[in-house]
Design an enzyme around this catalytic site. Structure first.
Site, PDB file in Angstrom:
ATOM      1  N   ARG A   1     -14.296   2.391  95.681  1.00  0.00           N
ATOM      2  CA  ARG A   1     -14.183   0.804  95.654  1.00  0.00           C
ATOM      3  C   ARG A   1     -13.921   0.713  94.064  1.00  0.00           C
ATOM      4  O   ARG A   1     -14.158   1.591  93.192  1.00  0.00           O
ATOM      5  CB  ARG A   1     -15.519   0.269  95.903  1.00  0.00           C
ATOM      6  CG  ARG A   1     -16.579   0.273  94.907  1.00  0.00           C
ATOM      7  CD  ARG A   1     -17.818  -0.274  95.516  1.00  0.00           C
ATOM      8  NE  ARG A   1     -17.392  -1.697  96.132  1.00  0.00           N
ATOM      9  CZ  ARG A   1     -17.505  -2.635  95.166  1.00  0.00           C
ATOM     10  NH1 ARG A   1     -17.654  -2.546  93.764  1.00  0.00           N
ATOM     11  NH2 ARG A   1     -17.425  -3.941  95.516  1.00  0.00           N
ATOM     12  N   LEU A   2     -13.056  -0.240  93.863  1.00  0.00           N
ATOM     13  CA  LEU A   2     -12.505  -0.650  92.640  1.00  0.00           C
ATOM     14  C   LEU A   2     -12.754  -2.385  92.697  1.00  0.00           C
ATOM     15  O   LEU A   2     -12.060  -3.077  93.438  1.00  0.00           O
ATOM     16  CB  LEU A   2     -11.351  -0.313  92.253  1.00  0.00           C
ATOM     17  CG  LEU A   2     -10.706  -0.490  90.964  1.00  0.00           C
ATOM     18  CD1 LEU A   2     -11.527   0.419  89.967  1.00  0.00           C
ATOM     19  CD2 LEU A   2      -9.300   0.005  90.838  1.00  0.00           C
ATOM     20  N   ASP A   3     -13.683  -2.841  91.765  1.00  0.00           N
ATOM     21  CA  ASP A   3     -13.936  -4.345  91.819  1.00  0.00           C
ATOM     22  C   ASP A   3     -12.565  -5.258  91.689  1.00  0.00           C
ATOM     23  O   ASP A   3     -11.540  -4.898  91.126  1.00  0.00           O
ATOM     24  CB  ASP A   3     -14.879  -4.476  90.620  1.00  0.00           C
ATOM     25  CG  ASP A   3     -16.097  -3.862  90.617  1.00  0.00           C
ATOM     26  OD1 ASP A   3     -16.661  -3.678  91.706  1.00  0.00           O
ATOM     27  OD2 ASP A   3     -16.825  -3.648  89.501  1.00  0.00           O
ATOM     28  N   ILE A   4     -12.679  -6.371  92.238  1.00  0.00           N
ATOM     29  CA  ILE A   4     -11.859  -7.314  92.559  1.00  0.00           C
ATOM     30  C   ILE A   4     -11.152  -7.515  90.970  1.00  0.00           C
ATOM     31  O   ILE A   4      -9.928  -7.935  90.947  1.00  0.00           O
ATOM     32  CB  ILE A   4     -12.165  -8.672  92.925  1.00  0.00           C
ATOM     33  CG1 ILE A   4     -11.069  -9.418  93.502  1.00  0.00           C
ATOM     34  CG2 ILE A   4     -13.298  -9.369  92.287  1.00  0.00           C
ATOM     35  CD1 ILE A   4     -11.294 -10.848  94.483  1.00  0.00           C
TER      36      ILE A   4
ATOM     37  N   SER B   1     -11.199  -5.589  88.348  1.00  0.00           N
ATOM     38  CA  SER B   1     -10.937  -4.253  87.845  1.00  0.00           C
ATOM     39  C   SER B   1      -9.513  -3.765  88.388  1.00  0.00           C
ATOM     40  O   SER B   1      -8.992  -4.159  89.502  1.00  0.00           O
ATOM     41  CB  SER B   1     -11.855  -3.256  88.244  1.00  0.00           C
ATOM     42  OG  SER B   1     -12.981  -3.649  87.595  1.00  0.00           O
TER      43      SER B   1
END
Length: 248
Positions: free
Chosen positions: A119-122, A124
């Protein structure tokens, strides 16, 4: 004596397929154990038994694609949530990077079963992997994944003066999140307001929470590498295929 294990689990352990793929192939009669077809889900095998797959399974697997996207801010990695679009919504023929060296051609069917491997934060940006290949997903997000990930993190120190070396060393090793000690990380200054992080784990909002613990506020976060695969010159909001010779 060694205990028997589920055939699908053993296939996953050997890197032949993901468990889900294995179950699909078993149902289709594409899996053999010691030369005999096994088509019953839940079947078990011993570690010494030889597992082979039919060519149909290999062909199906070879058609599965892995896509690298330079995720912009405001998109979530997985399912749509709170009105925000998932990163997969960015994948179309129009957003395919014109300098992609891959010979693979885009087909709408490639969007089926395309899931984020990590995942990659919203809030980021940077390298996000979406794949149809369960082996790659397992390699990148499995509990004992050996793959490290590299980030550039722009920060602001919220206390007087500069971040002490002792606190920088805490970022490298010594912090806990959710009551559990974090694995050692590589953390170093790139310039006056930017740190480089290299991690081998990916807890939810891990870098931001690590920084908060030592008085740093994250202004911007960009992932630039996963294993041996780099973001490179891929433009924001565009994507390319993982090439056959590229290995995480």
């Amino acid at each position: 004596m060694s205990e028997p294990v589920r055939l699908s689990k053993r296939m996953s352990e050997l890197g032949i397929s993901s468990r889900r793929e294995a179950d699909e192939w078993i149902e289709k009669g594409w899996v053999k154990v010691d030369g005999k077809v096994v088509s019953q889900l839940g079947s078990k095998v011993l570690p010494h038994q030889k597992i082979t797959i039919e060519k149909q399974a290999s062909q199906e697997q070879s058609r599965r694609v892995t896509i690298l996207i330079n995720k912009p801010m405001g998109y979530v990695s997985g399912q749509a949530e709170d009105g925000y679009k998932p990163a997969v919504a960015l994948i179309s023929e129009d957003t395919h990077w014109k300098d992609d060296p891959s010979k693979e051609k885009f087909r709408p069917s490639q969007l089926r079963s395309l899931v984020p491997a990590g995942r990659l934060d919203i809030d980021s940006v940077g390298l996000l992997v979406l794949t149809q290949d369960g082996r790659i997903a397992k390699h990148l997000i499995g509990e004992n994944s050996p793959t490290d990930k590299e980030y550039l993190v722009r920060v602001k120190y919220t206390r007087p003066g500069r971040l002490p070396d002792s606190e920088l060393n805490m970022l490298r090793h010594g912090l806990k999140l959710d009551g559990k000690a974090l694995l050692p990380a590589k953390v170093e200054w790139q310039n006056d307001d930017q740190l480089r992080f290299v991690l081998r784990e990916g807890k939810k909002r891990q870098i931001r929470r690590m920084c908060e613990a030592v008085g740093l506020r994250v202004i911007g976060l960009k992932r630039i590498r996963i294993g041996n695969v780099r973001l490179g010159d891929l433009p924001t909001g565009q994507w390319r295929y993982l090439r056959p010779e590229e290995k995480f």
